[in-house]
Scaffold this motif. Structure first.
Motif: not given
Length: 231
Positions: A85, A87, A130, A206
């Protein structure tokens, strides 16, 4: 999608060839795009071993180019890759007024020491991305002297992820800890935003990223100006 580009790689124009004329070279910005695609393109499990060779063939690069791409990403990109992912930190917004909190101080304290002990709260928001999906993150900021703490709301998917990771922390601040969203329901929220599911390791990483980036220098300057005006 085509046979020549089965993974829908982004077409990029090389800047030339390396000093051995063995592989293509690309601009730093394009090398970041190549680096990101290693992680962000969904690949069926039975094609994982074919994916990286296909990427290198498409761009006519080698492992060294990928390594350099990673170094450039770390050096100049204002984002990170967390378990497939991407970010990124967005802008902040101060959405409330500065509130002066009443702090008990000893009567014999000097006036400047009293000012140092003065505390303030203010409602704030920071946006995060994201995989280029913009998600707000609301929190109440408590400031006292050089220290601060945050109390996060529980509405957006990022806020739910925070509370999932910190389940049991400051439980008396929650209406009912049993109402915390599950990882399954959070992944359902992510799916509605077009974001691939996360496991527990991902959500912990995260939250670490969010906590490291929720306050930046620009926001500190703005808050200090508000506090100076209040004093």
């Amino acid at each position: 999608m085509s046979n020549n580009n089965p993974y829908n790689f982004v077409p990029l124009n090389p800047t030339g060839r390396d000093d051995k004329d063995g592989v293509n070279t690309y601009s730093p910005e394009d090398m970041i795009k190549i680096y990101e695609q290693q992680f962000l393109i969904p690949v069926p499990k039975d094609e994982l071993t074919e994916f990286l060779p296909a990427l290198k063939r498409f761009y006519n690069i080698d492992d060294n180019t990928l390594d350099v791409s990673a170094v450039i990403f770390d050096a100049i990109a204002d984002a990170t890759i967390i378990y497939n992912h991407k970010v990124k930190t967005g802008e902040y917004q101060i959405v409330g007024s500065l509130v002066t909190e009443q702090i008990e101080v000893d009567a014999d304290e000097e006036s400047h020491e009293s000012l140092d002990n003065q505390a303030y709260t203010i409602d704030c928001m920071r946006t995060f991305f994201i995989n280029d999906v913009k998600i707000p993150y609301h929190f109440n900021l408590f400031v006292q002297g050089d220290g601060y703490s945050t109390l996060t709301e529980r509405d957006t998917v990022l806020e739910k992820i925070y509370w999932l990771v910190h389940a049991g922390f400051e439980e008396h601040l929650l209406d009912n800890p049993d109402n915390l969203d599950s990882l399954e329901s959070i992944n359902e929220d992510l799916a509605r935003l077009g974001i691939t599911e996360m496991d527990l390791a991902t959500v912990h990483q995260l939250v670490d990223y969010i906590e490291d980036h929720i306050i930046d220098d620009d926001m500190i300057d703005a808050l200090n100006a508000l506090i100076d005006d209040a004093e």
